[in-house]
Design an enzyme around this catalytic site. Structure first.
Site, PDB file in Angstrom:
ATOM      1  N   ALA A 105      28.187  32.473  56.870  1.00  0.00           N
ATOM      2  CA  ALA A 105      28.381  33.403  57.989  1.00  0.00           C
ATOM      3  C   ALA A 105      27.954  34.863  57.677  1.00  0.00           C
ATOM      4  O   ALA A 105      27.598  35.488  58.520  1.00  0.00           O
ATOM      5  CB  ALA A 105      29.892  33.359  58.458  1.00  0.00           C
ATOM      6  N   ASP A 212      40.788  33.732  51.726  1.00  0.00           N
ATOM      7  CA  ASP A 212      39.584  32.755  52.213  1.00  0.00           C
ATOM      8  C   ASP A 212      39.455  31.799  51.064  1.00  0.00           C
ATOM      9  O   ASP A 212      38.239  31.435  50.788  1.00  0.00           O
ATOM     10  CB  ASP A 212      38.321  33.241  52.623  1.00  0.00           C
ATOM     11  CG  ASP A 212      37.394  32.460  53.634  1.00  0.00           C
ATOM     12  OD1 ASP A 212      38.159  31.325  54.076  1.00  0.00           O
ATOM     13  OD2 ASP A 212      36.316  32.554  53.675  1.00  0.00           O
TER      14      ASP A 212
END
Length: 368
Positions: A105, A212
């Protein structure tokens, strides 16, 4: 004259502050207590102040079509743990792109080779052009990441700017990520967990929360060294991107209290959130699949995924696993974040301290 008054004061008149006519002098004996903050509970990944606007840029010509390299200014780069300033990254013009090794991303990652030395690096090219505030934040973050020296942390060497595009030079891990890998050997799984936990503990000691942790952000090399990647800058990009475009795979590893703040009275502890994501990743390695349901993949329907995370029972290791592994996973995946041990405490768990003696042959050797 009133008793105790100033010698030149006249009756009926109040002493005024200079420059503020009509206002009475404030009493100098009154003070307000400063608010007390528990600094040990704060995760501050950006402790550096923004650079002065008058500071000269330390960009240098890369010698390639007018492209400029932008290593961190020496005044912006704090000393590392050894007390020395990290070396400047090589000029961008000396880096030759070999092949693309991944994309996500935030950007595309290239294997690059330093022409004069032949040394391999990973070059992450960030998507899009970012506004000045985001660029300053990324610059400050890179300055901090360059000082991170730990065997379980992917090394960040510096950052460049080319035609408004940001590029980050990283340590190259030739085995790629652990995403999609199965680790059936508990001894090897314990070794992987120990390496990742030691890196998480190092970040948490520096008041850095990853936010994350997931298999695709855990990299391995041919020597089976495992390192944590994509912290800091990845978090900044996730915050500035349109939430509708954020990855469902990232949501899959979020802790329940991060998704539904009502579960913990609106309090979110980033350190405990990292432990949940780590435990879920370790269980996924052992099972060879995403742990939250047979029919619920991490790239599935996001609403069903979040309901499963928040309201289903915590996933657990199967009965075929050793008692040590089942206990370890249970500690990491406590629904109540206050009951999750810290990374330092988990390093003392018997699964890590005394792993079962098995041959680590379940994970195919990465390509070398």
């Amino acid at each position: 004259m009133r008793p105790g008054g100033p010698p030149n004061a006249r009756p009926g008149l109040q002493q005024q502050q200079p420059g503020t006519p009509g206002r009475a002098r404030r009493r100098p004996d009154l003070t307000l207590p400063l608010p007390q903050r528990d600094l040990t509970s704060l995760a501050v990944p950006l402790p550096l102040p923004p650079p002065p606007s008058s500071a000269p840029s330390s960009t240098s010509s890369s010698g390639s079509g007018g492209a400029s390299s932008m290593p961190m200014p020496m005044s912006m780069t704090p000393p590392n743990s050894a007390g020395s300033t990290p070396p400047a990254p090589p000029p961008l013009g000396e880096l030759e792109r070999v092949r693309r090794v991944g994309s996500g991303a935030g950007g595309t990652v290239w294997l690059v080779r330093h022409a004069p030395t032949g040394r391999a690096y990973a070059l992450k090219v960030l998507y899009g052009h970012h506004d000045e505030a985001v660029r300053r934040q990324i610059t400050r973050e890179i300055a901090i990441l360059r000082t991170a020296e730990h065997p379980s942390i992917v090394r960040c060497h510096g950052m460049y700017e080319q035609a408004g595009e940001l590029q980050i030079l990283l340590e190259y891990m030739d085995g790629g990520s652990l995403d999609g890998r199965r680790i059936a050997s508990e001894s090897f799984l314990a070794d992987v967990a120990r390496q990742v936990l030691s890196g998480i503990a190092y970040l948490h000691r520096r008041h850095i929360v990853h936010r994350d942790i997931k298999p695709s952000n855990l990299l391995i090399d041919c020597a089976r060294r495992v390192k944590i990647a994509d912290f800091g800058v990845g978090r900044i990009l996730n915050q500035t991107m349109d939430p509708c475009n954020s990855s469902v795979g990232t949501i899959a590893y979020m802790s329940p209290e991060r998704i539904n703040t009502d579960l913990n009275d609106g309090n979110y502890n980033g350190y405990a959130g990292d432990i949940w994501s780590f435990g879920l990743s370790i269980l996924e390695f052992y099972l060879g699949r995403f742990p939250l349901g047979e029919n619920l993949g991490k790239q599935g329907d996001w609403a069903a995924l979040m309901c499963a995370i928040c309201y289903s029972e915590s996933p657990a290791a199967p009965p075929t696993a050793s008692p040590e592994l089942r206990s370890f996973i249970s500690c990491c995946l406590q629904k109540n974040p206050a009951k999750r041990p810290s990374a330092a405490q988990l390093l003392q768990h018997r699964f890590i301290a005394s792993p079962p003696q098995q041959q680590p042959q379940a994970l195919a050797a990465p390509p070398c």
